[in-house]
Design an enzyme around this catalytic site. Structure first.
Site, PDB file in Angstrom:
ATOM      1  N   SER A   1      24.646  64.117  13.723  1.00  0.00           N
ATOM      2  CA  SER A   1      24.225  63.031  12.819  1.00  0.00           C
ATOM      3  C   SER A   1      24.304  63.489  11.365  1.00  0.00           C
ATOM      4  O   SER A   1      24.663  62.720  10.476  1.00  0.00           O
ATOM      5  CB  SER A   1      22.789  62.611  13.145  1.00  0.00           C
ATOM      6  OG  SER A   1      22.743  61.967  14.398  1.00  0.00           O
TER       7      SER A   1
ATOM      8  N   GLU B   1      30.474  57.992  17.453  1.00  0.00           N
ATOM      9  CA  GLU B   1      30.771  57.363  16.145  1.00  0.00           C
ATOM     10  C   GLU B   1      29.480  56.994  15.405  1.00  0.00           C
ATOM     11  O   GLU B   1      29.391  55.984  14.712  1.00  0.00           O
ATOM     12  CB  GLU B   1      31.737  56.187  16.304  1.00  0.00           C
ATOM     13  CG  GLU B   1      33.071  56.684  16.840  1.00  0.00           C
ATOM     14  CD  GLU B   1      34.263  55.832  16.534  1.00  0.00           C
ATOM     15  OE1 GLU B   1      34.207  55.042  15.580  1.00  0.00           O
ATOM     16  OE2 GLU B   1      35.263  55.985  17.252  1.00  0.00           O
ATOM     17  N   GLY B   2      28.488  57.865  15.589  1.00  0.00           N
ATOM     18  CA  GLY B   2      27.198  57.676  14.940  1.00  0.00           C
ATOM     19  C   GLY B   2      26.202  57.093  15.921  1.00  0.00           C
ATOM     20  O   GLY B   2      26.440  56.012  16.468  1.00  0.00           O
TER      21      GLY B   2
ATOM     22  N   GLY C   1      20.770  47.347  45.953  1.00  0.00           N
ATOM     23  CA  GLY C   1      21.157  48.656  46.503  1.00  0.00           C
ATOM     24  C   GLY C   1      22.638  48.928  46.322  1.00  0.00           C
ATOM     25  O   GLY C   1      23.045  50.061  46.028  1.00  0.00           O
TER      26      GLY C   1
ATOM     27  N   ARG D   1      33.878  51.711  13.819  1.00  0.00           N
ATOM     28  CA  ARG D   1      32.683  51.386  14.620  1.00  0.00           C
ATOM     29  C   ARG D   1      32.795  50.029  15.328  1.00  0.00           C
ATOM     30  O   ARG D   1      32.334  49.916  16.472  1.00  0.00           O
ATOM     31  CB  ARG D   1      31.421  51.483  13.750  1.00  0.00           C
ATOM     32  CG  ARG D   1      31.051  52.944  13.517  1.00  0.00           C
ATOM     33  CD  ARG D   1      29.893  53.168  12.576  1.00  0.00           C
ATOM     34  NE  ARG D   1      29.627  54.602  12.471  1.00  0.00           N
ATOM     35  CZ  ARG D   1      29.146  55.196  11.395  1.00  0.00           C
ATOM     36  NH1 ARG D   1      28.848  54.502  10.317  1.00  0.00           N
ATOM     37  NH2 ARG D   1      28.928  56.501  11.389  1.00  0.00           N
TER      38      ARG D   1
ATOM     39  N   LEU E   1      35.277  65.940  13.365  1.00  0.00           N
ATOM     40  CA  LEU E   1      34.187  65.978  12.384  1.00  0.00           C
ATOM     41  C   LEU E   1      32.984  66.760  12.933  1.00  0.00           C
ATOM     42  O   LEU E   1      32.468  67.674  12.294  1.00  0.00           O
ATOM     43  CB  LEU E   1      33.753  64.540  12.029  1.00  0.00           C
ATOM     44  CG  LEU E   1      32.574  64.390  11.065  1.00  0.00           C
ATOM     45  CD1 LEU E   1      32.947  64.865   9.664  1.00  0.00           C
ATOM     46  CD2 LEU E   1      32.110  62.918  10.983  1.00  0.00           C
TER      47      LEU E   1
ATOM     48  N   ARG F   1      26.596  36.998  47.770  1.00  0.00           N
ATOM     49  CA  ARG F   1      25.530  37.703  48.481  1.00  0.00           C
ATOM     50  C   ARG F   1      24.504  36.688  49.029  1.00  0.00           C
ATOM     51  O   ARG F   1      23.860  35.967  48.248  1.00  0.00           O
ATOM     52  CB  ARG F   1      24.847  38.675  47.514  1.00  0.00           C
ATOM     53  CG  ARG F   1      23.618  39.358  48.055  1.00  0.00           C
ATOM     54  CD  ARG F   1      23.958  40.355  49.124  1.00  0.00           C
ATOM     55  NE  ARG F   1      22.807  41.163  49.474  1.00  0.00           N
ATOM     56  CZ  ARG F   1      22.772  41.977  50.516  1.00  0.00           C
ATOM     57  NH1 ARG F   1      23.831  42.072  51.331  1.00  0.00           N
ATOM     58  NH2 ARG F   1      21.703  42.697  50.762  1.00  0.00           N
TER      59      ARG F   1
ATOM     60  N   GLU G   1      30.359  69.156  14.850  1.00  0.00           N
ATOM     61  CA  GLU G   1      30.291  70.575  15.240  1.00  0.00           C
ATOM     62  C   GLU G   1      29.033  70.782  16.080  1.00  0.00           C
ATOM     63  O   GLU G   1      28.178  69.893  16.155  1.00  0.00           O
ATOM     64  CB  GLU G   1      30.237  71.469  13.989  1.00  0.00           C
ATOM     65  CG  GLU G   1      31.456  71.313  13.100  1.00  0.00           C
ATOM     66  CD  GLU G   1      31.455  72.268  11.906  1.00  0.00           C
ATOM     67  OE1 GLU G   1      30.475  73.051  11.767  1.00  0.00           O
ATOM     68  OE2 GLU G   1      32.421  72.212  11.134  1.00  0.00           O
TER      69      GLU G   1
ATOM     70  N   GLN H   1      20.883  45.681  38.825  1.00  0.00           N
ATOM     71  CA  GLN H   1      19.726  45.033  39.446  1.00  0.00           C
ATOM     72  C   GLN H   1      20.163  43.832  40.289  1.00  0.00           C
ATOM     73  O   GLN H   1      19.668  43.632  41.400  1.00  0.00           O
ATOM     74  CB  GLN H   1      18.742  44.588  38.343  1.00  0.00           C
ATOM     75  CG  GLN H   1      17.351  44.266  38.845  1.00  0.00           C
ATOM     76  CD  GLN H   1      16.642  45.493  39.417  1.00  0.00           C
ATOM     77  OE1 GLN H   1      16.983  46.640  39.114  1.00  0.00           O
ATOM     78  NE2 GLN H   1      15.668  45.261  40.285  1.00  0.00           N
TER      79      GLN H   1
HETATM   80  N1  COS Z   1      31.896  55.060   2.391  1.00  0.00           N
HETATM   81  C1  COS Z   1      32.264  55.791   1.331  1.00  0.00           C
HETATM   82  N2  COS Z   1      31.523  56.793   0.829  1.00  0.00           N
HETATM   83  C2  COS Z   1      30.351  57.054   1.424  1.00  0.00           C
HETATM   84  C3  COS Z   1      29.887  56.327   2.538  1.00  0.00           C
HETATM   85  C4  COS Z   1      30.708  55.283   3.011  1.00  0.00           C
HETATM   86  N3  COS Z   1      30.340  54.544   4.063  1.00  0.00           N
HETATM   87  N4  COS Z   1      28.708  56.807   2.938  1.00  0.00           N
HETATM   88  C5  COS Z   1      28.402  57.808   2.089  1.00  0.00           C
HETATM   89  N5  COS Z   1      29.400  57.944   1.172  1.00  0.00           N
HETATM   90  C6  COS Z   1      29.461  58.891   0.059  1.00  0.00           C
HETATM   91  C7  COS Z   1      28.266  58.667  -0.848  1.00  0.00           C
HETATM   92  O1  COS Z   1      28.546  57.661  -1.795  1.00  0.00           O
HETATM   93  C8  COS Z   1      28.120  60.019  -1.484  1.00  0.00           C
HETATM   94  O2  COS Z   1      29.094  60.155  -2.491  1.00  0.00           O
HETATM   95  P1  COS Z   1      28.751  60.787  -3.955  1.00  0.00           P
HETATM   96  O3  COS Z   1      28.600  62.237  -3.717  1.00  0.00           O
HETATM   97  O4  COS Z   1      29.952  60.441  -4.756  1.00  0.00           O
HETATM   98  O5  COS Z   1      27.476  60.149  -4.412  1.00  0.00           O
HETATM   99  C9  COS Z   1      28.490  60.980  -0.365  1.00  0.00           C
HETATM  100  O6  COS Z   1      29.316  60.222   0.536  1.00  0.00           O
HETATM  101  C10 COS Z   1      27.314  61.530   0.391  1.00  0.00           C
HETATM  102  O7  COS Z   1      26.601  60.437   0.926  1.00  0.00           O
HETATM  103  P2  COS Z   1      25.116  60.554   1.463  1.00  0.00           P
HETATM  104  O8  COS Z   1      24.275  61.254   0.433  1.00  0.00           O
HETATM  105  O9  COS Z   1      24.685  59.209   1.908  1.00  0.00           O
HETATM  106  O10 COS Z   1      25.303  61.556   2.703  1.00  0.00           O
HETATM  107  P3  COS Z   1      24.289  62.027   3.802  1.00  0.00           P
HETATM  108  O11 COS Z   1      24.462  63.477   4.010  1.00  0.00           O
HETATM  109  O12 COS Z   1      22.908  61.509   3.483  1.00  0.00           O
HETATM  110  O13 COS Z   1      24.839  61.353   5.170  1.00  0.00           O
HETATM  111  C11 COS Z   1      25.095  59.687   6.865  1.00  0.00           C
HETATM  112  C12 COS Z   1      24.971  60.033   5.369  1.00  0.00           C
HETATM  113  C13 COS Z   1      23.842  59.959   7.657  1.00  0.00           C
HETATM  114  C14 COS Z   1      25.367  58.200   6.840  1.00  0.00           C
HETATM  115  C15 COS Z   1      26.282  60.480   7.469  1.00  0.00           C
HETATM  116  O14 COS Z   1      25.987  61.837   7.617  1.00  0.00           O
HETATM  117  C16 COS Z   1      26.717  59.929   8.833  1.00  0.00           C
HETATM  118  O15 COS Z   1      27.360  58.878   8.904  1.00  0.00           O
HETATM  119  N6  COS Z   1      26.361  60.623   9.918  1.00  0.00           N
HETATM  120  C17 COS Z   1      26.829  60.270  11.241  1.00  0.00           C
HETATM  121  C18 COS Z   1      28.137  60.900  11.490  1.00  0.00           C
HETATM  122  C19 COS Z   1      28.839  60.301  12.659  1.00  0.00           C
HETATM  123  O16 COS Z   1      28.977  59.098  12.775  1.00  0.00           O
HETATM  124  N7  COS Z   1      29.314  61.175  13.535  1.00  0.00           N
HETATM  125  C20 COS Z   1      30.072  60.769  14.644  1.00  0.00           C
HETATM  126  C21 COS Z   1      31.342  61.558  14.639  1.00  0.00           C
HETATM  127  S1  COS Z   1      32.696  60.753  15.331  1.00  0.00           S
HETATM  128  S2  COS Z   1      32.316  60.687  17.234  1.00  0.00           S
END
Ligand code: COS
Length: 382
Positions: free
Chosen positions: A132, A364-365, A341, A243, A125, A268, A127, A337
């Site tokens: 975020s 994962e966020g 040491g 998560r 996912l 210790r 890039e 802590q």
């Molecule tokens: N389950 C299902 N659908 C979801 C959802 C969820 N938990 N969260 C959002 N959606 C849907 C929304 O309902 C919306 O759908 P519609 O277009 O039908 O209305 C769409 O997805 C877009 O949602 P939103 O507007 O909330 O998107 P944002 O761009 O504001 O992003 C966050 C939301 C910040 C929550 C998202 O970008 C995110 O989770 N970022 C972190 C990513 C992450 O965890 N990366 C780690 C990678 S793995 S190591």
């Protein structure tokens, strides 16, 4: 330790995993951290013991474990070695998009070999410019006949380059925002797929984190997951369900650090008595144990909500990951802590545990994104 509600068979499996972790995983942990090499022997061990098969349904060769059992398994493994715990967590993360939106044919093709551990999975996912803000991705997928042609790259991908099966998210219609993102199953040997830089990290050193490059990468149309435009939703649905697994990794690391601190404090001797006899140390240990237990309960609760098909589990899943990862940082810091040491030296595992714990606040966020998910849910609930 917290009362959990796993069924008897799963209880026996978790007990067996605890034993395997203590006897066979723990002795390898320092070496894995030191060498930074992917622990193929641990992957084999988890495969042989059916641990990698836990997230896959029985009909596709897995053992169909509950989410609660999966988080408990991740916890037990991470208590001894966070890199090894991550093997199970990512096997689930990389394959969950197929589990959620895959067809019978897709599951039949990919799950049996993922369940035996012959194949590893990865989740593509993130890039370079899209972390975020997951929707800011620029990787594209353009349909040409019976193939999608992918161009772009993914960054910080756990198991990147090792995983045969990659769930990859790309824009099929950039004009539609989040609704223009689609998900694909991309095999490592598809034409145009290659691996770029391999990251050198602070912790979880044995886990390979790599860049995936798609250069006119050819993906058969039958490898689309769900329909075009389903990708963003699918990514969010996946993370909601995985998560708690990262929370479990954090709980395991924290429990390992607590075990270490308790054991050390009894041995210790300073000022002619074990340091555990000082109330200052006792209060630290009590606070550490309470944080671990609270985090564990939140992780188990979120997992049980997923198993029960509860509607609003997303918020609880984010809370569990956030709380447990913050607890892991605080508990590992306190463990260092208590060891003084010695805690700062590589001879003891406390410093490794702290380095390993840090990533749980990020991947994962980030915990800032978890707060955003929690707040959005609070403010839209009736
Ligand atoms: N389950 C299902 N659908 C979801 C959802 C969820 N938990 N969260 C959002 N959606 C849907 C929304 O309902 C919306 O759908 P519609 O277009 O039908 O209305 C769409 O997805 C877009 O949602 P939103 O507007 O909330 O998107 P944002 O761009 O504001 O992003 C966050 C939301 C910040 C929550 C998202 O970008 C995110 O989770 N970022 C972190 C990513 C992450 O965890 N990366 C780690 C990678 S793995 S190591």
């Amino acid at each position: 330790m917290a009362v959990s509600h796993v069924i008897e068979d799963e209880r026996a499996l978790i007990d067996a995993i605890r034993e395997i972790a203590q006897e066979r995983v723990a002795p390898r942990a320092a070496e894995i951290d030191h060498s930074g090499e992917f622990p193929w022997d641990m992957k084999e061990l988890l495969a042989q013991q059916d641990i990698l098969g836990m997230p896959f349904p029985v009909e596709y060769g897995g053992i169909g474990a509950s989410e609660l059992a999966i988080v408990m398994a991740i916890e037990e493994l991470s208590r001894c070695c966070a890199t090894t715990g991550l093997l199970l967590a990512v096997q689930q993360l990389g394959s969950l998009p197929i589990h959620l939106f895959g067809t019978h044919e897709q599951k039949q093709k990919y799950f049996p070999r993922l369940a035996t551990g012959e194949w590893l999975a990865a989740f593509g996912l993130t890039e370079a410019g899209s972390g975020s803000d997951a929707a800011a991705m620029t990787t594209t997928a353009v349909r040409k006949g019976d193939k999608y042609i992918l161009n772009g790259s993914k960054r910080f991908i756990t198991n990147g380059g090792l995983a045969q099966v990659n769930s990859v998210f790309a824009l099929t219609d950039p004009s539609k925002g989040t609704r223009g993102i689609s998900a694909f199953i991309v095999e490592k040997d598809f034409p145009g797929f290659s691996v770029g830089r391999i990251e050198d990290k602070m912790g979880i050193k044995g886990s390979q984190t790599a860049e995936l490059i798609f250069n006119d990468c050819e993906v058969p149309v039958e490898n689309l997951l769900g329909r075009e435009g389903d990708g963003f939703k699918l990514a969010m649905m996946t993370l909601d369900r995985t998560r708690p697994g990262i929370g479990a990794q954090a709980v395991g690391i924290a429990q390992g650090a607590l075990d270490l601190a308790v054991g050390y404090s009894k041995q210790r001797v300073q000022f002619n008595k074990p340091i555990a006899e000082n109330q200052g140390i006792q209060f630290m240990l009590a606070d550490m144990a309470t944080s671990v237990e609270a985090a564990r309960l939140m992780v188990y609760n979120a997992a049980e909500m997923i198993d029960a098909g509860a509607k609003n589990f997303s918020k609880y899943s984010a809370m569990a990951k956030m709380f447990a990862s913050d607890a892991a940082i605080s508990v590992t810091n306190d463990a260092i802590q208590v060891l003084g040491g010695y805690g700062y030296m590589k001879e003891y595992p406390a410093e490794r545990m702290m380095r390993d714990a840090k990533i749980t606040q990020i991947y994962e966020g980030t915990n800032q994104i978890q707060r955003l998910v929690i707040a959005r849910s609070l403010l839209t609930e009736l």
